[in-house]
Design a protein around this motif. Structure first.
Motif, mmCIF file in Angstrom:
data_model
loop_
_atom_site.group_PDB
_atom_site.id
_atom_site.type_symbol
_atom_site.label_atom_id
_atom_site.label_comp_id
_atom_site.label_asym_id
_atom_site.label_seq_id
_atom_site.Cartn_x
_atom_site.Cartn_y
_atom_site.Cartn_z
ATOM 1 N N TYR A 1 -3.513 9.694 -3.354
ATOM 2 C CA TYR A 1 -4.791 10.004 -2.726
ATOM 3 C C TYR A 1 -5.129 11.475 -2.931
ATOM 4 O O TYR A 1 -4.298 12.282 -3.345
ATOM 5 C CB TYR A 1 -4.777 9.652 -1.234
ATOM 6 C CG TYR A 1 -3.765 10.428 -0.408
ATOM 7 C CD1 TYR A 1 -4.132 11.557 0.301
ATOM 8 C CD2 TYR A 1 -2.442 10.009 -0.330
ATOM 9 C CE1 TYR A 1 -3.220 12.252 1.066
ATOM 10 C CE2 TYR A 1 -1.514 10.696 0.432
ATOM 11 C CZ TYR A 1 -1.913 11.820 1.141
ATOM 12 O OH TYR A 1 -0.994 12.512 1.885
ATOM 13 N N ARG A 2 -6.376 11.807 -2.617
ATOM 14 C CA ARG A 2 -6.887 13.173 -2.803
ATOM 15 C C ARG A 2 -7.558 13.637 -1.512
ATOM 16 O O ARG A 2 -8.301 12.896 -0.876
ATOM 17 C CB ARG A 2 -7.894 13.226 -3.942
ATOM 18 C CG ARG A 2 -8.740 14.506 -3.969
ATOM 19 C CD ARG A 2 -9.630 14.585 -5.185
ATOM 20 N NE ARG A 2 -8.832 14.922 -6.366
ATOM 21 C CZ ARG A 2 -9.369 15.150 -7.566
ATOM 22 N NH1 ARG A 2 -10.670 15.048 -7.751
ATOM 23 N NH2 ARG A 2 -8.573 15.459 -8.587
ATOM 24 N N SER B 1 -9.734 10.469 -0.364
ATOM 25 C CA SER B 1 -10.075 9.308 -1.175
ATOM 26 C C SER B 1 -8.863 8.790 -1.926
ATOM 27 O O SER B 1 -7.931 9.532 -2.231
ATOM 28 C CB SER B 1 -11.182 9.668 -2.173
ATOM 29 O OG SER B 1 -10.770 10.721 -3.022
ATOM 30 N N ALA B 2 -8.895 7.506 -2.205
ATOM 31 C CA ALA B 2 -7.935 6.824 -3.059
ATOM 32 C C ALA B 2 -8.731 5.881 -3.943
ATOM 33 O O ALA B 2 -9.973 5.894 -3.935
ATOM 34 C CB ALA B 2 -6.904 6.068 -2.218
ATOM 35 N N GLU B 3 -8.048 5.069 -4.719
ATOM 36 C CA GLU B 3 -8.751 4.189 -5.642
ATOM 37 C C GLU B 3 -9.680 3.222 -4.928
ATOM 38 O O GLU B 3 -10.750 2.901 -5.425
ATOM 39 C CB GLU B 3 -7.738 3.394 -6.484
ATOM 40 C CG GLU B 3 -6.984 4.244 -7.499
ATOM 41 C CD GLU B 3 -6.075 3.406 -8.358
ATOM 42 O OE1 GLU B 3 -6.061 2.170 -8.166
ATOM 43 O OE2 GLU B 3 -5.387 3.970 -9.226
ATOM 44 N N ASP B 4 -9.282 2.755 -3.751
ATOM 45 C CA ASP B 4 -10.036 1.691 -3.104
ATOM 46 C C ASP B 4 -10.741 2.106 -1.818
ATOM 47 O O ASP B 4 -11.325 1.272 -1.135
ATOM 48 C CB ASP B 4 -9.116 0.504 -2.793
ATOM 49 C CG ASP B 4 -7.935 0.927 -1.923
ATOM 50 O OD1 ASP B 4 -7.754 2.138 -1.716
ATOM 51 O OD2 ASP B 4 -7.205 0.034 -1.444
ATOM 52 N N SER B 5 -10.713 3.379 -1.450
ATOM 53 C CA SER B 5 -11.367 3.785 -0.204
ATOM 54 C C SER B 5 -11.612 5.280 -0.190
ATOM 55 O O SER B 5 -11.004 6.041 -0.935
ATOM 56 C CB SER B 5 -10.508 3.386 1.002
ATOM 57 O OG SER B 5 -9.240 4.009 0.920
ATOM 58 N N GLY C 1 -7.161 3.933 5.981
ATOM 59 C CA GLY C 1 -7.686 4.530 4.756
ATOM 60 C C GLY C 1 -6.588 5.024 3.856
ATOM 61 O O GLY C 1 -5.459 4.534 3.888
ATOM 62 N N PRO C 2 -6.897 6.051 3.024
ATOM 63 C CA PRO C 2 -5.944 6.504 2.000
ATOM 64 C C PRO C 2 -4.610 6.988 2.542
ATOM 65 O O PRO C 2 -3.596 6.853 1.893
ATOM 66 C CB PRO C 2 -6.707 7.646 1.307
ATOM 67 C CG PRO C 2 -8.140 7.364 1.578
ATOM 68 C CD PRO C 2 -8.183 6.741 2.939
ATOM 69 N N PHE C 3 -4.604 7.618 3.734
ATOM 70 C CA PHE C 3 -3.327 8.042 4.282
ATOM 71 C C PHE C 3 -3.424 8.160 5.794
ATOM 72 O O PHE C 3 -4.506 8.299 6.365
ATOM 73 C CB PHE C 3 -2.840 9.344 3.649
ATOM 74 C CG PHE C 3 -3.580 10.588 4.086
ATOM 75 C CD1 PHE C 3 -3.026 11.444 5.013
ATOM 76 C CD2 PHE C 3 -4.805 10.909 3.543
ATOM 77 C CE1 PHE C 3 -3.689 12.595 5.403
ATOM 78 C CE2 PHE C 3 -5.471 12.066 3.914
ATOM 79 C CZ PHE C 3 -4.912 12.908 4.853
ATOM 80 N N SER C 4 -2.292 8.052 6.446
ATOM 81 C CA SER C 4 -2.232 8.214 7.889
ATOM 82 C C SER C 4 -1.666 9.590 8.199
ATOM 83 O O SER C 4 -0.831 10.116 7.469
ATOM 84 C CB SER C 4 -1.356 7.125 8.512
ATOM 85 O OG SER C 4 -0.033 7.190 7.984
#
Length: 326
Positions: free
Chosen positions: A64-65, A15-19, A36-39
């Motif tokens: 991101y988390r 997760s991140a702030e927007d997804s 999404g938060p990371f690739s």
């Protein structure tokens, strides 16, 4: 993270702030992240009962988390190697640890809550981790190994995390798992052999750290509280004497505890937190003067701030801001 069966299902979220997104792994699985938060990718492999290996690689433009979906069964430990990236890891409700580009050998007790990895942006991240269920592994592992694992976990009354510097043999072993040379039917045998090699190196390092085991569970908790107090106000942090009061121990014991648990002194921890915040401020508010950034994070002299920033990130804050804006 999951019961001691090879067919168990694990749920992870990123997760991140927007997804946000969720991923399920049934015993063995591989997930490639493109949006999404990371690739990057994440995979986990069940090698035998009580023994699992994870590989994660990712990159993101935003913080991101990555989080496990459920606590693990009693007697489980996560032993991992952070190869790259910057961030924190730990268990929700427990102590968290910070690592940097130099890497870290880390241990997390995931039995009381979710395991969390919080990653800073613009840093490639690589992780190889071994999950051990001590009771199941004891069936086929020599007594010395299980005694080390039991000693690491002894006396814990809540989720905990711990890290040590990553030495060259550990890095090489973990990197071999990150970049396997076999595929097909040989891949599983290679993964198991390399994972056992990595586990042996990890246990050897942990067996030599009697100083860490010598810290009581209560001391580790209070040291975590002292660290939180230190970082609560970066501009006017508490003195070493005040921190010792929070931890209810002598200043000498406090310094020993910080080096043992967090891998750095209280001063180094504070300095790095200040500079990390400065880098974030420079990116989020491009027009803010350097003097204001220096003052906000506790530097009365802007020239000292610039020197410290260059030592930490390899460039001056002004140049770093311009490079990241391009």
């Amino acid at each position: 993270m999951s019961p001691s069966t090879l067919g168990s299902v694990e749920l992870w979220s990123r997760s991140a702030e927007d997804s946000s997104a969720e991923h399920r792994f049934a015993g063995t699985g591989h997930e490639t992240f493109e949006n999404g938060p990371f690739s990057g990718f994440m995979d986990m492999r069940a090698l035998r009962e009580g023994l699992y290996v994870y590989r994660i690689q990712g990159h993101a433009r935003h913080a991101y988390r990555l989080a496990s979906g459920q606590p693990a069964v009693e007697g489980t430990l996560i032993l991992g190697c952070m190869l790259d990236g910057v961030g924190t890891f730990g268990a929700r409700g427990g102590m968290s640890q910070t690592w940097r580009e130099s890497g870290a050998l880390y241990v997390v007790d995931p039995t009381t809550d979710h395991v969390l990895y919080d990653l800073q942006p613009d840093r490639a991240w690589q992780l190889v981790a071994v999950r051990i269920e001590i009771e199941a592994l004891a069936q086929g592992t020599d007594r010395a190994a299980t005694e080390v694992l039991a000693a690491v976990r002894a006396g814990q009354d809540r989720a905990f995390a711990h890290s040590l510097p990553l030495d060259r043999p550990l890095r090489a072993s973990a990197q071999a798992l990150m970049t396997p040379i076999y595929s097909g039917r040989m891949a599983m045998l290679h993964a198991e052999a390399r994972t056992l090699e990595l586990l042996a190196l990890q246990l050897d390092r942990l067996a030599g750290r009697a100083d860490w085991v010598s810290l009581t569970a209560g001391e580790r908790i209070r040291l975590g509280q002292a660290r939180d107090a230190l970082l609560a106000d970066l501009r006017e942090p508490p003195s070493l004497t005040a921190l010792a009061g929070v931890a209810r121990m002598s200043e000498r014991r406090l310094n020993f505890g910080f080096r043992t648990l967090f891998g750095s002194t209280a001063f180094e921890l504070l300095r790095d937190a200040r500079l990390d915040l400065a880098r974030t401020l420079l990116a989020e508010v491009p027009d803010v003067p350097l003097k204001q950034v220096a003052f906000r994070i506790g530097y009365a002299d802007a020239s000292n701030f610039v020197k410290a920033y260059r030592r930490r990130f390899g460039v001056t804050p002004g140049l770093d801001r311009r490079l990241r804006a391009d």
